[in-house]
Structures are given as C-alpha cells and as structure tokens.
Design a protein around this motif. Structure first.
Motif, PDB file in Angstrom:
ATOM      1  N   SER A 152      58.971 -42.946   4.042  1.00  0.00           N
ATOM      2  CA  SER A 152      58.939 -44.011   3.044  1.00  0.00           C
ATOM      3  C   SER A 152      60.021 -45.041   3.355  1.00  0.00           C
ATOM      4  O   SER A 152      60.977 -44.778   4.083  1.00  0.00           O
ATOM      5  CB  SER A 152      59.153 -43.442   1.641  1.00  0.00           C
ATOM      6  OG  SER A 152      60.497 -43.043   1.471  1.00  0.00           O
ATOM      7  N   LEU A 153      59.858 -46.219   2.791  1.00  0.00           N
ATOM      8  CA  LEU A 153      60.824 -47.288   3.011  1.00  0.00           C
ATOM      9  C   LEU A 153      62.191 -46.903   2.466  1.00  0.00           C
ATOM     10  O   LEU A 153      63.222 -47.166   3.094  1.00  0.00           O
ATOM     11  CB  LEU A 153      60.324 -48.582   2.365  1.00  0.00           C
ATOM     12  CG  LEU A 153      61.166 -49.829   2.571  1.00  0.00           C
ATOM     13  CD1 LEU A 153      61.368 -50.112   4.059  1.00  0.00           C
ATOM     14  CD2 LEU A 153      60.517 -51.029   1.903  1.00  0.00           C
ATOM     15  N   LYS A 154      62.205 -46.231   1.324  1.00  0.00           N
ATOM     16  CA  LYS A 154      63.470 -45.798   0.730  1.00  0.00           C
ATOM     17  C   LYS A 154      64.185 -44.814   1.661  1.00  0.00           C
ATOM     18  O   LYS A 154      65.405 -44.906   1.870  1.00  0.00           O
ATOM     19  CB  LYS A 154      63.207 -45.144  -0.632  1.00  0.00           C
ATOM     20  CG  LYS A 154      64.448 -44.700  -1.349  1.00  0.00           C
ATOM     21  CD  LYS A 154      64.074 -44.055  -2.679  1.00  0.00           C
ATOM     22  CE  LYS A 154      65.253 -43.314  -3.252  1.00  0.00           C
ATOM     23  NZ  LYS A 154      64.887 -42.539  -4.428  1.00  0.00           N
ATOM     24  N   ALA A 155      63.444 -43.885   2.242  1.00  0.00           N
ATOM     25  CA  ALA A 155      64.029 -42.920   3.174  1.00  0.00           C
ATOM     26  C   ALA A 155      64.548 -43.635   4.421  1.00  0.00           C
ATOM     27  O   ALA A 155      65.614 -43.285   4.949  1.00  0.00           O
ATOM     28  CB  ALA A 155      63.001 -41.864   3.549  1.00  0.00           C
ATOM     29  N   GLN A 156      63.811 -44.641   4.884  1.00  0.00           N
ATOM     30  CA  GLN A 156      64.245 -45.418   6.056  1.00  0.00           C
ATOM     31  C   GLN A 156      65.559 -46.139   5.758  1.00  0.00           C
ATOM     32  O   GLN A 156      66.453 -46.184   6.600  1.00  0.00           O
ATOM     33  CB  GLN A 156      63.163 -46.427   6.452  1.00  0.00           C
ATOM     34  CG  GLN A 156      63.533 -47.299   7.625  1.00  0.00           C
ATOM     35  CD  GLN A 156      63.750 -46.513   8.903  1.00  0.00           C
ATOM     36  OE1 GLN A 156      62.958 -45.646   9.228  1.00  0.00           O
ATOM     37  NE2 GLN A 156      64.817 -46.820   9.612  1.00  0.00           N
ATOM     38  N   VAL A 177      63.594 -55.624  -2.618  1.00  0.00           N
ATOM     39  CA  VAL A 177      64.135 -56.323  -1.446  1.00  0.00           C
ATOM     40  C   VAL A 177      63.822 -57.815  -1.545  1.00  0.00           C
ATOM     41  O   VAL A 177      64.690 -58.664  -1.284  1.00  0.00           O
ATOM     42  CB  VAL A 177      63.582 -55.724  -0.132  1.00  0.00           C
ATOM     43  CG1 VAL A 177      64.000 -56.561   1.063  1.00  0.00           C
ATOM     44  CG2 VAL A 177      64.046 -54.287   0.042  1.00  0.00           C
ATOM     45  N   GLU A 178      62.604 -58.131  -1.942  1.00  0.00           N
ATOM     46  CA  GLU A 178      62.189 -59.529  -2.083  1.00  0.00           C
ATOM     47  C   GLU A 178      63.064 -60.257  -3.101  1.00  0.00           C
ATOM     48  O   GLU A 178      63.489 -61.400  -2.872  1.00  0.00           O
ATOM     49  CB  GLU A 178      60.723 -59.560  -2.517  1.00  0.00           C
ATOM     50  CG  GLU A 178      60.030 -60.865  -2.291  1.00  0.00           C
ATOM     51  CD  GLU A 178      58.530 -60.735  -2.553  1.00  0.00           C
ATOM     52  OE1 GLU A 178      58.127 -60.069  -3.527  1.00  0.00           O
ATOM     53  OE2 GLU A 178      57.763 -61.309  -1.768  1.00  0.00           O
ATOM     54  N   LYS A 179      63.361 -59.605  -4.213  1.00  0.00           N
ATOM     55  CA  LYS A 179      64.207 -60.190  -5.245  1.00  0.00           C
ATOM     56  C   LYS A 179      65.620 -60.433  -4.704  1.00  0.00           C
ATOM     57  O   LYS A 179      66.209 -61.493  -4.934  1.00  0.00           O
ATOM     58  CB  LYS A 179      64.256 -59.251  -6.453  1.00  0.00           C
ATOM     59  CG  LYS A 179      65.143 -59.720  -7.578  1.00  0.00           C
ATOM     60  CD  LYS A 179      65.170 -58.710  -8.708  1.00  0.00           C
ATOM     61  CE  LYS A 179      66.213 -59.081  -9.735  1.00  0.00           C
ATOM     62  NZ  LYS A 179      66.472 -57.981 -10.664  1.00  0.00           N
ATOM     63  N   THR A 194      66.093 -58.792   5.271  1.00  0.00           N
ATOM     64  CA  THR A 194      64.829 -59.265   5.832  1.00  0.00           C
ATOM     65  C   THR A 194      64.185 -58.213   6.727  1.00  0.00           C
ATOM     66  O   THR A 194      62.961 -58.140   6.833  1.00  0.00           O
ATOM     67  CB  THR A 194      65.050 -60.580   6.606  1.00  0.00           C
ATOM     68  OG1 THR A 194      65.631 -61.527   5.705  1.00  0.00           O
ATOM     69  CG2 THR A 194      63.751 -61.153   7.121  1.00  0.00           C
ATOM     70  N   ALA A 195      65.003 -57.376   7.348  1.00  0.00           N
ATOM     71  CA  ALA A 195      64.478 -56.334   8.239  1.00  0.00           C
ATOM     72  C   ALA A 195      63.597 -55.333   7.493  1.00  0.00           C
ATOM     73  O   ALA A 195      62.761 -54.666   8.115  1.00  0.00           O
ATOM     74  CB  ALA A 195      65.629 -55.607   8.920  1.00  0.00           C
ATOM     75  N   TYR A 196      63.739 -55.223   6.188  1.00  0.00           N
ATOM     76  CA  TYR A 196      62.963 -54.251   5.403  1.00  0.00           C
ATOM     77  C   TYR A 196      61.673 -54.833   4.833  1.00  0.00           C
ATOM     78  O   TYR A 196      60.915 -54.133   4.179  1.00  0.00           O
ATOM     79  CB  TYR A 196      63.817 -53.664   4.274  1.00  0.00           C
ATOM     80  CG  TYR A 196      64.983 -52.889   4.817  1.00  0.00           C
ATOM     81  CD1 TYR A 196      64.772 -51.719   5.537  1.00  0.00           C
ATOM     82  CD2 TYR A 196      66.282 -53.337   4.650  1.00  0.00           C
ATOM     83  CE1 TYR A 196      65.829 -51.012   6.067  1.00  0.00           C
ATOM     84  CE2 TYR A 196      67.345 -52.634   5.173  1.00  0.00           C
ATOM     85  CZ  TYR A 196      67.118 -51.477   5.878  1.00  0.00           C
ATOM     86  OH  TYR A 196      68.170 -50.787   6.420  1.00  0.00           O
TER      87      TYR A 196
END
Length: 149
Positions: free
Chosen positions: A2-6, A53-55, A87-89
C-alpha cells in the motif's frame, strides 16, 4: 504494498541515509495520515492517502507563492524541497490530451447543456481524475466545454 506502507519504508530509508529534509517531510505526511485515521476512526486506503498528499502539495504550492511574493527565497526553497518529496507519492499524471478527452466524455455522459451543469460534469470527473490531474485545470476545461459557442 500500500502507499502508506511505502511511505513508512521510505521514512526508514531516509533515517538510515540521514536525509533530514526528506525525513521531516515524510514524518509530516505520516502524521497527517495518522490524524485522519484517528479523527475518522478508519484505516486510510490508497485513494485517501493520495488525497492527503494532494492537499499537502496544494499547501506547499500556496506557501511557495506567498514566500516568493514576500521576498523569502530561503523559506520558498524549503517548501520546494518538501514539494519534491510529496510529488513522488502521486500517481502518474495525465497529459493535456487525455484530460481533454475525459472532459469531453464526461460532458457527453452527463448530458450537460450549459454552465449550470458544471457540477454534474465535475462529479463524474473528480473520482476518475483525482490525484492524476490538477482539478483547477480540469475545472477550467469543463467551463470552456460548457460555454455555448
């Protein structure tokens, strides 16, 4: 993964590499994710993480503008470094042509007849394009598409 784990793994890597700026930014991001989880008593998924992340990216862009207008290049540089980490995420962005095609398809799908139907079109586009396109750009394209020629 998951993105959170990454993001958590990247935090550990930044600690090992002693990258203080990157580490601070990732910690801010994880704190924001944790705050959302605690406030709403949920486990965030990848879509919610991308929204966070967008926020944060939007906040950094606003800060950069303000700092540059105020003549504080030093603070603007810090915000730019944080922006690069965040931005990398984000998922890969769409090209202008792909965004225009999505807008055209959404206008046709919603049966929008004029500017009063902008909400209908944006409701279709937001879930499809969130995190992959700047929604202010999308909004501008929708306005152009709905204005009678």
């Amino acid at each position: 993964m998951s993105l959170k784990a990454q993001i958590s793994e990247d935090m550990k890597a930044a600690m090992r590499a002693k990258e203080a700026g990157k580490l601070a930014t990732i910690r801010l991001l994880l704190a924001e994710i944790k705050r959302k989880e605690v406030d709403e008593q949920i486990e965030v998924n990848d879509d919610q993480t991308v929204a966070i992340v967008e926020k944060m990216i939007k906040q950094r862009k606003d800060s950069i503008t303000q700092f540059e207008a105020g003549g504080r290049a030093d603070l603007a540089d810090i915000e730019k470094a944080e922006l690069a980490v965040l931005t990398a995420y984000m998922p890969a962005g769409l090209s202008d042509d792909e965004i225009a095609a999505e807008v055209k398809a959404a206008v046709a799908e919603s049966g929008a007849a004029g500017p009063q139907d902008m909400g209908k079109v944006m409701a279709i586009l937001k879930p499809k394009l969130a995190g992959r396109a700047d929604m202010t750009v999308v909004s501008g394209l929708v306005k152009k598409a709905l204005v009678p020629a």
